[in-house]
Scaffold this active site. Structure first.
Site, PDB file in Angstrom:
ATOM      1  N   HIS A   1      63.280  37.503  44.311  1.00  0.00           N
ATOM      2  CA  HIS A   1      62.614  36.222  44.135  1.00  0.00           C
ATOM      3  C   HIS A   1      61.416  36.100  45.086  1.00  0.00           C
ATOM      4  O   HIS A   1      61.545  36.313  46.278  1.00  0.00           O
ATOM      5  CB  HIS A   1      63.606  35.082  44.393  1.00  0.00           C
ATOM      6  CG  HIS A   1      62.994  33.733  44.305  1.00  0.00           C
ATOM      7  ND1 HIS A   1      63.108  32.818  45.311  1.00  0.00           N
ATOM      8  CD2 HIS A   1      62.260  33.157  43.339  1.00  0.00           C
ATOM      9  CE1 HIS A   1      62.475  31.712  44.956  1.00  0.00           C
ATOM     10  NE2 HIS A   1      61.945  31.903  43.761  1.00  0.00           N
TER      11      HIS A   1
ATOM     12  N   TYR B   1      37.715  41.687  34.621  1.00  0.00           N
ATOM     13  CA  TYR B   1      38.509  40.621  35.258  1.00  0.00           C
ATOM     14  C   TYR B   1      39.875  40.469  34.574  1.00  0.00           C
ATOM     15  O   TYR B   1      40.355  39.366  34.357  1.00  0.00           O
ATOM     16  CB  TYR B   1      37.741  39.295  35.258  1.00  0.00           C
ATOM     17  CG  TYR B   1      36.498  39.347  36.110  1.00  0.00           C
ATOM     18  CD1 TYR B   1      36.577  39.230  37.496  1.00  0.00           C
ATOM     19  CD2 TYR B   1      35.251  39.526  35.532  1.00  0.00           C
ATOM     20  CE1 TYR B   1      35.437  39.278  38.283  1.00  0.00           C
ATOM     21  CE2 TYR B   1      34.102  39.587  36.302  1.00  0.00           C
ATOM     22  CZ  TYR B   1      34.201  39.469  37.674  1.00  0.00           C
ATOM     23  OH  TYR B   1      33.069  39.520  38.458  1.00  0.00           O
TER      24      TYR B   1
ATOM     25  N   ASP C   1      43.581  46.315  35.988  1.00  0.00           N
ATOM     26  CA  ASP C   1      42.724  46.922  34.972  1.00  0.00           C
ATOM     27  C   ASP C   1      42.182  48.253  35.474  1.00  0.00           C
ATOM     28  O   ASP C   1      42.410  48.644  36.631  1.00  0.00           O
ATOM     29  CB  ASP C   1      41.618  45.958  34.528  1.00  0.00           C
ATOM     30  CG  ASP C   1      40.611  45.596  35.614  1.00  0.00           C
ATOM     31  OD1 ASP C   1      40.307  46.431  36.502  1.00  0.00           O
ATOM     32  OD2 ASP C   1      40.081  44.463  35.562  1.00  0.00           O
TER      33      ASP C   1
END
Length: 143
Positions: A22, A131, A30
């Site tokens: 957690h 992006y 990318d």
């Protein structure tokens, strides 16, 4: 092989997703992202786009409901004319698995790099969209 696990999720990636706790974060990077120089754990997923990977991961990966923004994106650098259309696809993929999702946290480029260095892992993809880097914060499994 096991049933029900998308073929795009390699054994190494599944192991990392299982080991994360957690609040741990994972970056789907990318093709332009400096993944190797930022990662403490690097997973190669060359030849695949982030959308198909994101969809496969979110079948198993709960987003952090205790965080205001469990999903972060690298914001467009000021003055860059790029308009990241892939973000709409991210929103659709996330809403498919988390209907309570509302918005992305936008993180400045170099701050995103620094945060990525602290991530549990970085997945280097062949994504060519600009992006397209996305950071996911793992939540709690309640089932």
């Amino acid at each position: 092989m096991l049933k029900g696990i998308p073929k795009i999720i390699s054994p190494e990636l599944m192991k990392v997703l299982l080991e994360m706790g957690h609040g741990d974060e994972i970056v789907l990077a990318d093709g332009n992202f400096p993944a190797a120089s930022c990662a403490s754990r690097l997973i190669r997923c060359d030849g695949h786009g982030i959308i198909e990977l994101l969809d496969a991961i979110l079948k198993f990966f709960p987003l952090d409901t205790y965080s205001e923004n469990p999903v972060s994106l690298m914001q467009v650098v000021e003055g860059d004319p790029a308009t990241p259309t892939i973000w709409k696809d991210y929103r659709s993929a996330i809403k498919k698995y988390d209907q309570d999702f509302t918005s992305f946290e936008m993180v400045e480029r170099f701050a995103f790099y620094e945060r990525s260095k602290k991530a549990f892992a970085i997945v280097a993809t062949g994504e060519s969209a600009l992006y397209a880097n996305i950071l996911l914060k793992k939540g709690v499994v309640v089932e």
